[in-house]
Design an enzyme around this catalytic site. Sequence first.
Site, PDB file in Angstrom:
ATOM      1  N   ARG A 122       0.816  -1.208   0.000  1.00 18.23           N
ATOM      2  CA  ARG A 122       0.000   0.000   0.000  1.00 18.23           C
ATOM      3  C   ARG A 122       0.855   1.266   0.000  1.00 18.23           C
ATOM      4  O   ARG A 122       0.412   2.312  -0.487  1.00 18.23           O
ATOM      5  CB  ARG A 122      -0.938  -0.024   1.210  1.00 18.23           C
ATOM      6  CG  ARG A 122      -1.997  -1.113   1.099  1.00 18.23           C
ATOM      7  CD  ARG A 122      -2.712  -1.399   2.413  1.00 18.23           C
ATOM      8  NE  ARG A 122      -3.710  -2.455   2.236  1.00 18.23           N
ATOM      9  CZ  ARG A 122      -4.428  -3.002   3.220  1.00 18.23           C
ATOM     10  NH1 ARG A 122      -4.247  -2.577   4.480  1.00 18.23           N
ATOM     11  NH2 ARG A 122      -5.313  -3.946   2.968  1.00 18.23           N
ATOM     12  N   ARG A 186       7.312  -5.238  -5.377  1.00 17.45           N
ATOM     13  CA  ARG A 186       5.905  -5.120  -4.996  1.00 17.45           C
ATOM     14  C   ARG A 186       5.089  -6.301  -5.514  1.00 17.45           C
ATOM     15  O   ARG A 186       4.216  -6.828  -4.819  1.00 17.45           O
ATOM     16  CB  ARG A 186       5.322  -3.814  -5.531  1.00 17.45           C
ATOM     17  CG  ARG A 186       3.908  -3.528  -5.027  1.00 17.45           C
ATOM     18  CD  ARG A 186       3.375  -2.249  -5.629  1.00 17.45           C
ATOM     19  NE  ARG A 186       2.071  -1.912  -5.076  1.00 17.45           N
ATOM     20  CZ  ARG A 186       1.055  -1.433  -5.793  1.00 17.45           C
ATOM     21  NH1 ARG A 186       1.184  -1.260  -7.092  1.00 17.45           N
ATOM     22  NH2 ARG A 186      -0.090  -1.129  -5.221  1.00 17.45           N
ATOM     23  N   SER A 278      14.309  31.274   5.360  1.00 17.31           N
ATOM     24  CA  SER A 278      15.180  31.195   6.531  1.00 17.31           C
ATOM     25  C   SER A 278      14.538  31.946   7.681  1.00 17.31           C
ATOM     26  O   SER A 278      13.885  32.975   7.474  1.00 17.31           O
ATOM     27  CB  SER A 278      16.548  31.812   6.203  1.00 17.31           C
ATOM     28  OG  SER A 278      17.290  32.069   7.382  1.00 17.31           O
ATOM     29  N   LYS A 284      17.140  34.578   1.724  1.00 17.04           N
ATOM     30  CA  LYS A 284      17.456  33.206   1.331  1.00 17.04           C
ATOM     31  C   LYS A 284      16.247  32.463   0.766  1.00 17.04           C
ATOM     32  O   LYS A 284      15.114  32.653   1.205  1.00 17.04           O
ATOM     33  CB  LYS A 284      18.010  32.409   2.514  1.00 17.04           C
ATOM     34  CG  LYS A 284      19.363  32.884   2.998  1.00 17.04           C
ATOM     35  CD  LYS A 284      19.982  31.873   3.945  1.00 17.04           C
ATOM     36  CE  LYS A 284      20.429  30.632   3.190  1.00 17.04           C
ATOM     37  NZ  LYS A 284      21.026  29.630   4.076  1.00 17.04           N
ATOM     38  N   ASN A 286      16.103  28.562   0.287  1.00 13.34           N
ATOM     39  CA  ASN A 286      16.875  27.333   0.452  1.00 13.34           C
ATOM     40  C   ASN A 286      16.332  26.186  -0.401  1.00 13.34           C
ATOM     41  O   ASN A 286      15.114  26.054  -0.552  1.00 13.34           O
ATOM     42  CB  ASN A 286      16.872  26.913   1.915  1.00 13.34           C
ATOM     43  CG  ASN A 286      17.585  27.906   2.804  1.00 13.34           C
ATOM     44  OD1 ASN A 286      18.606  28.465   2.418  1.00 13.34           O
ATOM     45  ND2 ASN A 286      17.048  28.135   3.993  1.00 13.34           N
ATOM     46  N   ARG A 317      11.502 -20.045  14.394  1.00 16.24           N
ATOM     47  CA  ARG A 317      10.965 -18.720  14.717  1.00 16.24           C
ATOM     48  C   ARG A 317      12.024 -18.025  15.556  1.00 16.24           C
ATOM     49  O   ARG A 317      12.529 -18.608  16.512  1.00 16.24           O
ATOM     50  CB  ARG A 317       9.654 -18.848  15.519  1.00 16.24           C
ATOM     51  CG  ARG A 317       8.491 -19.518  14.793  1.00 16.24           C
ATOM     52  CD  ARG A 317       7.672 -18.530  13.990  1.00 16.24           C
ATOM     53  NE  ARG A 317       7.252 -17.390  14.797  1.00 16.24           N
ATOM     54  CZ  ARG A 317       6.290 -17.426  15.743  1.00 16.24           C
ATOM     55  NH1 ARG A 317       5.659 -18.555  16.003  1.00 16.24           N
ATOM     56  NH2 ARG A 317       5.989 -16.352  16.425  1.00 16.24           N
TER      57      ARG A 317
END
Length: 431
Positions: A122, A186, A278, A284, A286, A317
């Site tokens: 999922r 998957r 920032s 800035k 970023n 196990r």
Amino acid sequence: MTAPSGDTGLLAPGWAESAAAAATGDHAYLRALLDAEAALTRAQAATGLAPAEAATAVTEAARTGAFDVRSLSERARAGGNPVIPLVADLTRAVGGAYGPYVHRGATSQDIMDTATMLVAARTLGPVLSDLGRTEQALSRLAAEHRDTAMPGRTLTQHAVPTTFGLKAAGWRSLTLDARDRLRAVRESLPVQLGGAAGTLAAFGAYGASDPAGLPEAYARELGLRAPALPWHTLRTPIGDLAGCLAFTAGALGKLAVDVLTLSRTEIAEVVEGNGGGSSAMPHKSNPVRSTLIASAARRAPQLAATLYGAMTAEDERPAGAWHAEWEPLRDLLRLVGGAARDAAELAEGLRVRPEAMREHLDLTHGLIVSERLSAELTPVLGRARAKELLTRLAAEGQPIAEAPELADSDLDPTHYTGSAGTLTDRALERR
């Protein structure tokens, strides 16, 4: 102070609010555990081991939403896993004549492993979707900038010219490599069903004429694969997940670190479309998407290493090896899910600055094409003298154009990108 309600991702902006966060949270895991329990009863009904009414009763009870995650977490300490208290609650919720059909013949690891495969399946769906978005955006960038020349850099220094189209095509190629690996894993995710020690003995005791066929019925109920053997201590599915998730984080990390380098103020050949601000410096913007992807890529290998280490699971196990997988695997799924989301946003919004690339091609005053000049001068001057000349010009910082030996040479770096365009075209043929 009230107790926390759950992990909201306060310290994990890379995956917070992502599809992976929703698919791997405690409530999502509880949903998967309940789905695994209900599917087991339905599979037994389909093979004649339980009445159809039991399958209906368990499935309906598993959908009530009347299960307390916090209570299950607290009570899981007693037996070491959440399945034990969940079985008690689900049995009580079913009640009556059909309660005994809950979890019949299974062991806790059967349900936990199967739920983990459901959670992985999922989570990987949205990851694959985001990788598709990333691939499409990079494909457009590669085609648009097929012939946009820029400095190629090796060991941090200007090497020879390349093109931004070829760089984007390389990012795309890694993205497709990750997609192919995630798809394969998957499609291979299996249910787990073996009973107490992997022999399916209890199902035979309850009347199954062919217990070995029950995992196939179980897999059909959940849309997962039927394993050839119970894999309680044969952890190939976990190893495969670890490998492809770590690879995906690294593949997207390559895109991220290149953007981080190319978007430095003094380079500025690319700019993130939606940079972050920032708290102290208003000027800035970023490269936050790249930063978060790079962070995930740096954490993923260590998480995968823990999962590989857990493959040395003793007996039929294990004590501890299985338990050691749960958190690292969830963290890996979350990190890669967040990185894939951020990579799609990064690729779709990336702004390319060809004018900066062209300016930087001229920073070395023609030396960026010294490889070609060396090849042209060698027949005339000899290899040693040609190298000596070019090395001296580089050391003195003298523009190559002023050297009389190179008066007639083509010093335009945009004319020395080799087969970059052809290689880009070839890469874009891959679908």
